[in-house]
Design a protein around this motif. Structure first.
Motif, PDB file in Angstrom:
ATOM      1  N   ILE A 182     -25.040  61.209  68.593  1.00 37.40           N
ATOM      2  CA  ILE A 182     -26.189  61.773  67.889  1.00 37.40           C
ATOM      3  C   ILE A 182     -25.998  63.267  67.648  1.00 37.40           C
ATOM      4  O   ILE A 182     -26.427  63.805  66.642  1.00 37.40           O
ATOM      5  CB  ILE A 182     -27.498  61.488  68.655  1.00 37.40           C
ATOM      6  CG1 ILE A 182     -27.770  59.982  68.609  1.00 37.40           C
ATOM      7  CG2 ILE A 182     -28.665  62.270  68.062  1.00 37.40           C
ATOM      8  CD1 ILE A 182     -28.924  59.533  69.461  1.00 37.40           C
ATOM      9  N   HIS A 183     -25.331  63.936  68.571  1.00 29.15           N
ATOM     10  CA  HIS A 183     -24.966  65.346  68.420  1.00 29.15           C
ATOM     11  C   HIS A 183     -26.196  66.234  68.172  1.00 29.15           C
ATOM     12  O   HIS A 183     -26.310  66.888  67.138  1.00 29.15           O
ATOM     13  CB  HIS A 183     -23.926  65.505  67.302  1.00 29.15           C
ATOM     14  CG  HIS A 183     -23.210  66.813  67.343  1.00 29.15           C
ATOM     15  ND1 HIS A 183     -22.380  67.157  68.369  1.00 29.15           N
ATOM     16  CD2 HIS A 183     -23.237  67.861  66.500  1.00 29.15           C
ATOM     17  CE1 HIS A 183     -21.907  68.372  68.148  1.00 29.15           C
ATOM     18  NE2 HIS A 183     -22.414  68.823  67.022  1.00 29.15           N
ATOM     19  N   ASN A 184     -27.116  66.208  69.138  1.00 25.94           N
ATOM     20  CA  ASN A 184     -28.326  67.027  69.070  1.00 25.94           C
ATOM     21  C   ASN A 184     -28.416  67.836  70.358  1.00 25.94           C
ATOM     22  O   ASN A 184     -28.341  67.261  71.450  1.00 25.94           O
ATOM     23  CB  ASN A 184     -29.551  66.114  68.903  1.00 25.94           C
ATOM     24  CG  ASN A 184     -30.851  66.879  68.942  1.00 25.94           C
ATOM     25  OD1 ASN A 184     -31.400  67.107  70.024  1.00 25.94           O
ATOM     26  ND2 ASN A 184     -31.352  67.265  67.783  1.00 25.94           N
ATOM     27  N   GLN A 185     -28.583  69.152  70.248  1.00 30.30           N
ATOM     28  CA  GLN A 185     -28.593  70.022  71.427  1.00 30.30           C
ATOM     29  C   GLN A 185     -29.718  69.681  72.392  1.00 30.30           C
ATOM     30  O   GLN A 185     -29.532  69.686  73.603  1.00 30.30           O
ATOM     31  CB  GLN A 185     -28.705  71.481  71.017  1.00 30.30           C
ATOM     32  CG  GLN A 185     -27.433  72.044  70.435  1.00 30.30           C
ATOM     33  CD  GLN A 185     -27.576  73.518  70.108  1.00 30.30           C
ATOM     34  OE1 GLN A 185     -28.659  74.027  69.889  1.00 30.30           O
ATOM     35  NE2 GLN A 185     -26.441  74.206  70.088  1.00 30.30           N
ATOM     36  N   ARG A 186     -30.888  69.406  71.880  1.00 31.51           N
ATOM     37  CA  ARG A 186     -32.048  69.097  72.734  1.00 31.51           C
ATOM     38  C   ARG A 186     -31.783  67.814  73.537  1.00 31.51           C
ATOM     39  O   ARG A 186     -32.029  67.757  74.735  1.00 31.51           O
ATOM     40  CB  ARG A 186     -33.290  68.946  71.864  1.00 31.51           C
ATOM     41  CG  ARG A 186     -34.590  68.883  72.618  1.00 31.51           C
ATOM     42  CD  ARG A 186     -35.772  68.742  71.661  1.00 31.51           C
ATOM     43  NE  ARG A 186     -35.815  69.763  70.637  1.00 31.51           N
ATOM     44  CZ  ARG A 186     -36.489  70.907  70.703  1.00 31.51           C
ATOM     45  NH1 ARG A 186     -37.184  71.180  71.777  1.00 31.51           N
ATOM     46  NH2 ARG A 186     -36.476  71.760  69.718  1.00 31.51           N
ATOM     47  N   LEU A 187     -31.249  66.812  72.874  1.00 29.16           N
ATOM     48  CA  LEU A 187     -30.940  65.542  73.532  1.00 29.16           C
ATOM     49  C   LEU A 187     -29.802  65.712  74.539  1.00 29.16           C
ATOM     50  O   LEU A 187     -29.860  65.175  75.649  1.00 29.16           O
ATOM     51  CB  LEU A 187     -30.579  64.496  72.473  1.00 29.16           C
ATOM     52  CG  LEU A 187     -30.539  63.050  72.890  1.00 29.16           C
ATOM     53  CD1 LEU A 187     -31.900  62.570  73.392  1.00 29.16           C
ATOM     54  CD2 LEU A 187     -30.095  62.183  71.719  1.00 29.16           C
ATOM     55  N   ALA A 188     -28.789  66.482  74.178  1.00 22.71           N
ATOM     56  CA  ALA A 188     -27.662  66.723  75.083  1.00 22.71           C
ATOM     57  C   ALA A 188     -28.111  67.478  76.334  1.00 22.71           C
ATOM     58  O   ALA A 188     -27.667  67.171  77.447  1.00 22.71           O
ATOM     59  CB  ALA A 188     -26.561  67.501  74.361  1.00 22.71           C
ATOM     60  N   ALA A 189     -28.994  68.463  76.175  1.00 18.70           N
ATOM     61  CA  ALA A 189     -29.502  69.221  77.319  1.00 18.70           C
ATOM     62  C   ALA A 189     -30.322  68.324  78.241  1.00 18.70           C
ATOM     63  O   ALA A 189     -30.211  68.408  79.475  1.00 18.70           O
ATOM     64  CB  ALA A 189     -30.339  70.402  76.838  1.00 18.70           C
ATOM     65  N   LEU A 190     -31.111  67.458  77.659  1.00 19.69           N
ATOM     66  CA  LEU A 190     -31.908  66.509  78.441  1.00 19.69           C
ATOM     67  C   LEU A 190     -30.996  65.575  79.227  1.00 19.69           C
ATOM     68  O   LEU A 190     -31.205  65.315  80.423  1.00 19.69           O
ATOM     69  CB  LEU A 190     -32.817  65.714  77.502  1.00 19.69           C
ATOM     70  CG  LEU A 190     -33.731  64.675  78.124  1.00 19.69           C
ATOM     71  CD1 LEU A 190     -34.683  65.312  79.126  1.00 19.69           C
ATOM     72  CD2 LEU A 190     -34.520  63.971  77.029  1.00 19.69           C
ATOM     73  N   HIS A 191     -29.956  65.080  78.580  1.00 17.77           N
ATOM     74  CA  HIS A 191     -29.002  64.185  79.242  1.00 17.77           C
ATOM     75  C   HIS A 191     -28.285  64.916  80.376  1.00 17.77           C
ATOM     76  O   HIS A 191     -28.167  64.374  81.492  1.00 17.77           O
ATOM     77  CB  HIS A 191     -28.000  63.652  78.227  1.00 17.77           C
ATOM     78  CG  HIS A 191     -26.989  62.734  78.807  1.00 17.77           C
ATOM     79  ND1 HIS A 191     -27.332  61.556  79.444  1.00 17.77           N
ATOM     80  CD2 HIS A 191     -25.646  62.807  78.879  1.00 17.77           C
ATOM     81  CE1 HIS A 191     -26.234  60.948  79.866  1.00 17.77           C
ATOM     82  NE2 HIS A 191     -25.204  61.689  79.537  1.00 17.77           N
ATOM     83  N   ALA A 192     -27.843  66.132  80.131  1.00 15.88           N
ATOM     84  CA  ALA A 192     -27.155  66.903  81.178  1.00 15.88           C
ATOM     85  C   ALA A 192     -28.075  67.146  82.367  1.00 15.88           C
ATOM     86  O   ALA A 192     -27.637  67.019  83.529  1.00 15.88           O
ATOM     87  CB  ALA A 192     -26.658  68.228  80.599  1.00 15.88           C
ATOM     88  N   ALA A 193     -29.320  67.465  82.116  1.00 21.57           N
ATOM     89  CA  ALA A 193     -30.273  67.711  83.199  1.00 21.57           C
ATOM     90  C   ALA A 193     -30.552  66.437  83.998  1.00 21.57           C
ATOM     91  O   ALA A 193     -30.644  66.474  85.222  1.00 21.57           O
ATOM     92  CB  ALA A 193     -31.575  68.270  82.640  1.00 21.57           C
TER      93      ALA A 193
END
Length: 110
Positions: free
Chosen positions: A94-105
């Protein structure tokens, strides 16, 4: 409104899991397990929307990597790895920063 979809897929091997694409699951016979998750680009513009998309991706990863798989070579310990890899691949696609940050957290937290 633009609508998008990402496939959650898992490809499994006899010795372990090998993941490809946006996350998939294959049995010894080569049966591919996949699920498509639909979302809109506008839903990823807010934290709440990103959480909803992330939760749908997580449920899809659970569906393609069930607790008691019908393909016998995947053991219980591998289910968590399968789900994490499926979800990570879908988030990356999906390559979305908000989604990636949520996943990392979420994965850092446990």
């Amino acid at each position: 409104m633009h609508k998008f979809a990402v496939r959650v897929l898992v490809l499994g091997g006899l010795a372990g899991l090998s993941l490809a694409g946006a996350a998939s699951a294959a049995s010894q016979e080569g049966t591919l397990r996949e699920m498509t998750v639909h979302y809109s680009a506008s839903s990823l513009a807010t934290d709440e929307g990103a959480r909803e998309v992330y939760n749908r991706l997580a449920r899809a990863a659970e569906a393609v990597c069930p607790n008691q798989p019908s393909y016998g070579h995947l053991h219980t310990g591998d289910v968590g790895k399968c789900r994490e890899a499926a979800l990570s691949a879908a988030v990356a696609k999906i390559h979305n920063q908000r989604l990636a940050a949520l996943h990392a957290a979420n994965w850092k937290a446990g």
